[in-house]
Design a protein around this motif. Structure first.
Motif, mmCIF file in Angstrom:
data_model
loop_
_atom_site.group_PDB
_atom_site.id
_atom_site.type_symbol
_atom_site.label_atom_id
_atom_site.label_comp_id
_atom_site.label_asym_id
_atom_site.label_seq_id
_atom_site.Cartn_x
_atom_site.Cartn_y
_atom_site.Cartn_z
ATOM 1 N N UNK A 20 40.703 43.010 29.993
ATOM 2 C CA UNK A 20 40.719 41.668 30.577
ATOM 3 C C UNK A 20 40.741 41.665 32.106
ATOM 4 N N UNK A 21 41.165 42.756 32.698
ATOM 5 C CA UNK A 21 41.327 42.792 34.152
ATOM 6 C C UNK A 21 40.219 43.549 34.866
ATOM 7 N N UNK A 22 39.378 44.264 34.142
ATOM 8 C CA UNK A 22 38.352 45.102 34.771
ATOM 9 C C UNK A 22 37.384 44.278 35.608
ATOM 10 N N UNK A 23 36.908 43.178 35.080
ATOM 11 C CA UNK A 23 35.966 42.317 35.798
ATOM 12 C C UNK A 23 36.606 41.778 37.082
ATOM 13 N N UNK A 24 37.855 41.355 36.963
ATOM 14 C CA UNK A 24 38.574 40.848 38.131
ATOM 15 C C UNK A 24 38.749 41.947 39.182
ATOM 16 N N UNK A 25 39.075 43.146 38.762
ATOM 17 C CA UNK A 25 39.286 44.254 39.689
ATOM 18 C C UNK A 25 37.998 44.596 40.432
ATOM 19 N N UNK A 26 36.887 44.656 39.720
ATOM 20 C CA UNK A 26 35.607 44.955 40.362
ATOM 21 C C UNK A 26 35.239 43.843 41.337
ATOM 22 N N UNK A 27 35.492 42.613 40.968
ATOM 23 C CA UNK A 27 35.185 41.494 41.848
ATOM 24 C C UNK A 27 36.009 41.555 43.125
ATOM 25 N N UNK A 28 37.288 41.836 43.017
ATOM 26 C CA UNK A 28 38.140 41.918 44.202
ATOM 27 C C UNK A 28 37.773 43.129 45.064
ATOM 28 N N UNK A 29 37.432 44.238 44.451
ATOM 29 C CA UNK A 29 37.022 45.412 45.228
ATOM 30 C C UNK A 29 35.695 45.178 45.938
ATOM 31 N N UNK A 30 34.843 44.340 45.361
ATOM 32 C CA UNK A 30 33.571 44.062 46.031
ATOM 33 C C UNK A 30 33.793 43.287 47.327
ATOM 34 N N UNK A 31 34.921 42.622 47.451
ATOM 35 C CA UNK A 31 35.254 41.940 48.694
ATOM 36 C C UNK A 31 35.508 42.917 49.837
ATOM 37 N N UNK A 32 35.861 44.145 49.517
ATOM 38 C CA UNK A 32 36.079 45.166 50.541
ATOM 39 C C UNK A 32 34.774 45.466 51.283
ATOM 40 N N UNK A 33 33.645 45.273 50.616
ATOM 41 C CA UNK A 33 32.358 45.553 51.264
ATOM 42 C C UNK A 33 32.145 44.656 52.482
ATOM 43 N N UNK A 34 32.705 43.466 52.441
ATOM 44 C CA UNK A 34 32.581 42.570 53.589
ATOM 45 C C UNK A 34 33.316 43.165 54.785
#
Length: 132
Positions: A20-34
């Motif tokens: 349940x948390x994998x999608x959320x984790x990937x989404x939040x980590x993608x914010x690091x790219x900014x």
């Protein structure tokens, strides 16, 4: 001494990697790219301040294969981040009601994504095709 013992829910160490948390984790980590891309742009400003030699070296690095791969990966991650941000948008905003009926979440996501694409395209067109 107090007899109070609050309940502490057991939480596995890898909770962020489970379904349940994998999608959320990937989404939040993608914010690091900014932040990474902001660091790339900031390094360009620093090179610009250091003079023509540093600026040319920085521009040379931007043309290197490693930089192109980095920018490709950053672009993919940023597109993922933008896509998921607009998917979350209707869930975080108050219910939008037009004409007495609620606007579907899919419509809000589509309108938000369309506006972002139009604005981004206009910005790219302005930067690439402006007269000098």
């Amino acid at each position: 001494m107090s007899e109070r013992r609050p309940y502490v829910r057991p939480m596995p160490r890898d909770w962020w990697a489970r379904w349940p948390f994998r999608h959320y984790t990937v989404r939040e980590l993608s914010g690091v790219t900014i932040a990474i891309y902001a660091a790339v742009l900031l390094s360009g400003l620093v090179a610009l301040l250091q003079g023509p030699a540093a600026w040319d070296a920085w521009r040379g690095w931007l043309a290197s294969p490693a930089s192109l791969v980095l920018h490709g990966a950053l672009l993919i991650a940023m597109l993922w981040h933008v896509r998921t941000w607009f998917q979350i948008l209707p869930k975080t905003m108050p219910k939008l009601i037009l004409g007495g009926t609620p606007v579907p979440q899919r419509t809000i996501t589509l309108i938000g994504t369309s506006v972002a694409v139009i604005c981004s395209s206009a910005l790219v067109a302005f930067v690439l095709w402006r007269p000098f």
